[in-house]
Design an enzyme around this catalytic site. Structure first.
Site, PDB file in Angstrom:
ATOM      1  CG  ASP A  17      -9.218   7.584   2.670  1.00 31.50           C
ATOM      2  OD1 ASP A  17      -8.723   8.592   2.122  1.00 31.50           O
ATOM      3  OD2 ASP A  17      -8.574   6.552   2.899  1.00 31.50           O
ATOM      4  CG  ASP A  27      -3.300  11.586  -0.034  1.00 28.16           C
ATOM      5  OD1 ASP A  27      -2.200  12.046   0.323  1.00 28.16           O
ATOM      6  OD2 ASP A  27      -3.408  10.532  -0.668  1.00 28.16           O
TER       7      ASP A  27
HETATM    8  N1  GLY Z   1      -5.458   9.042  -1.336  1.00 25.26           N
HETATM    9  C1  GLY Z   1      -4.707   7.955  -1.813  1.00 25.26           C
HETATM   10  C2  GLY Z   1      -4.050   8.204  -3.105  1.00 25.26           C
HETATM   11  O1  GLY Z   1      -3.966   9.294  -3.618  1.00 25.26           O
HETATM   12  O2  GLY Z   1      -3.559   7.230  -3.647  1.00 25.26           O
END
Ligand code: GLY
Length: 399
Positions: free
Chosen positions: A118, A180
């Site tokens: 992240d 993600d």
């Molecule tokens: N990256 C976490 C989500 O999309 O919830």
């Protein structure tokens, strides 16, 4: 999570004029009007943010103001990112100062030891936009350091970045990558061409290639999580964490994929990434309900009563606008541009919050499976909604 309560009477008078107006229900979306109303809301919300280290994350049902989380949250880059986009839109120096002050605590992440993929969201949505708009060398240092820390999680045998170090036990495998994570490659591409390690370019391309091979299904939907063996580099599990089931079609995962592969094509010019972005976009658009905003998972059995996910719609709309400018075929370009416009119009007319709270969009879903953030405003929906509106405005101005 910290929650702030304010008397409704404090906010309501100012908010009465923010409810979507009748004129916006005509055929054309009035992008400027929606952006101007967003600016008003964000101005109010940033004034109520008591502590810059506690960053808006979501709004609980019945609340008016954002519940906040520490800068260590995966979402901490979106609020400063919104503030930078508003500086971008208004050109008003006041917003530059606000964005700077609210952004700085995010840099503390670099000193901590709990990191994952992240870092891209946290640093590129915030300082990335800040640097683009100001050339502040301090921001550049933060971005390059974040890129180094992200790159430290790359596994050369697997060829991807480790997304969730904390989930190794859950998947009984030493390495995992989530769809993600495609979003966070932009940080590596940027670092490679802005004074960081040039090898980050190859790292990002390899991550995207391995993801394409292992994480995208034959029907161009995606598996959320792939776990890998680090000796052989083989994928050993393909599962979900936030979708309805391991084989279902999680809406936001698809939006991350469309956005990520579009961005990787922009950075590399490699046809396979454009093909991936288009294939993922096409299946997403084919499965959208009539109002152009997806259910949180396209395969959840409680459709049509299932919650929608405005965040997935906003992310996809922003990606489709970029995709419309990258495809060569004029008809395909128009298809993606029109589809993005339809999503944004529906979000503006049917999903925007009025006087009830300080978010821009209602109706997003964080993690349905854990009962977390269901059908409420979530900060990244607002971030990508504003980004998409700015992208549309820029395209419209050239037409
Ligand atoms: N990256 C976490 C989500 O999309 O919830």
């Amino acid at each position: 999570m910290t929650r702030y309560f304010r008397p409704l009477s404090f906010i309501l008078p100012m908010m009465l004029f923010l409810t979507p107006s009748c004129s916006e229900k005509s055929n054309q979306l009035d992008v400027e009007s929606v952006l101007n109303q967003a600016v008003e809301k964000v101005f109010q919300a940033q004034q109520l943010q008591a502590n810059n280290e506690q960053i808006p994350r979501n709004i609980e049902p019945g609340d008016e103001f954002w519940s906040t989380q520490s800068y260590t949250s995966w979402t901490s880059g979106f609020w400063p990112g919104i503030l930078w986009y508003i500086y971008d839109y208004t050109g008003d120096e006041k917003w530059r100062q606000i964005a700077h002050e609210k952004n700085l605590p995010v840099a503390n992440i670099l000193e901590g030891d709990k990191k994952d993929h992240d870092l891209g969201f946290q640093f590129f949505c915030s300082f990335g936009n800040g640097y683009r708009l100001t050339n502040n060398p301090q921001y550049k240092e933060y971005i390059l350091t974040a890129a180094d820390q992200l790159a430290d999680m790359y596994h050369p045998t697997v060829g991807t970045i480790l997304s969730w170090p904390h989930a190794r036990d859950r998947y009984k495998a030493p390495h995992n990558t989530i769809i993600d994570n495609m979003m966070n490659l932009e940080l590596l591409f940027w670092a490679a061409k802005n004074g960081g390690n040039p090898d980050y370019y190859d790292m990002a391309v390899r991550h995207a290639t391995v993801t394409l091979e292992n994480q995208i299904r034959p029907d161009f939907t995606q598996w959320h999580v792939v776990a890998y063996d680090t000796i052989t580099g083989e994928a050993v599990q393909k599962v979900t964490r936030q979708g309805y089931s391991d084989e279902s079609f999680w809406a936001r995962g698809q939006a991350w994929g469309i956005y990520g592969f579009t961005m990787v094509y922009r950075e590399t010019g490699e046809a396979k990434f454009l093909e991936a972005a288009q294939n993922m976009a096409n299946v997403f658009l084919e499965r959208l309900p009539d109002d152009h905003v997806p259910y949180w998972d396209f395969d959840t059995p409680d459709i049509p009563d299932a919650p929608r996910d405005a965040s997935a719609a906003a992310i996809a709309a922003s990606a489709l606008l970029e995709l419309s400018g990258l495809v060569k075929d004029p008809q395909q370009s128009e298809y993606y541009f029109t589809s993005a416009g339809n999503i944004l119009k529906s979000l503006s007319e049917n999903y925007r919050s009025g006087s009830e709270n300080l978010a821009i969009l209602n109706h997003s879903v964080g993690n349905f499976n854990t009962g977390s953030e269901i059908d409420i405003p979530i900060i990244y929906a607002d971030y990508y909604f504003i980004e998409a509106l700015l992208r549309k405005r820029a395209i419209d101005s050239k037409k």
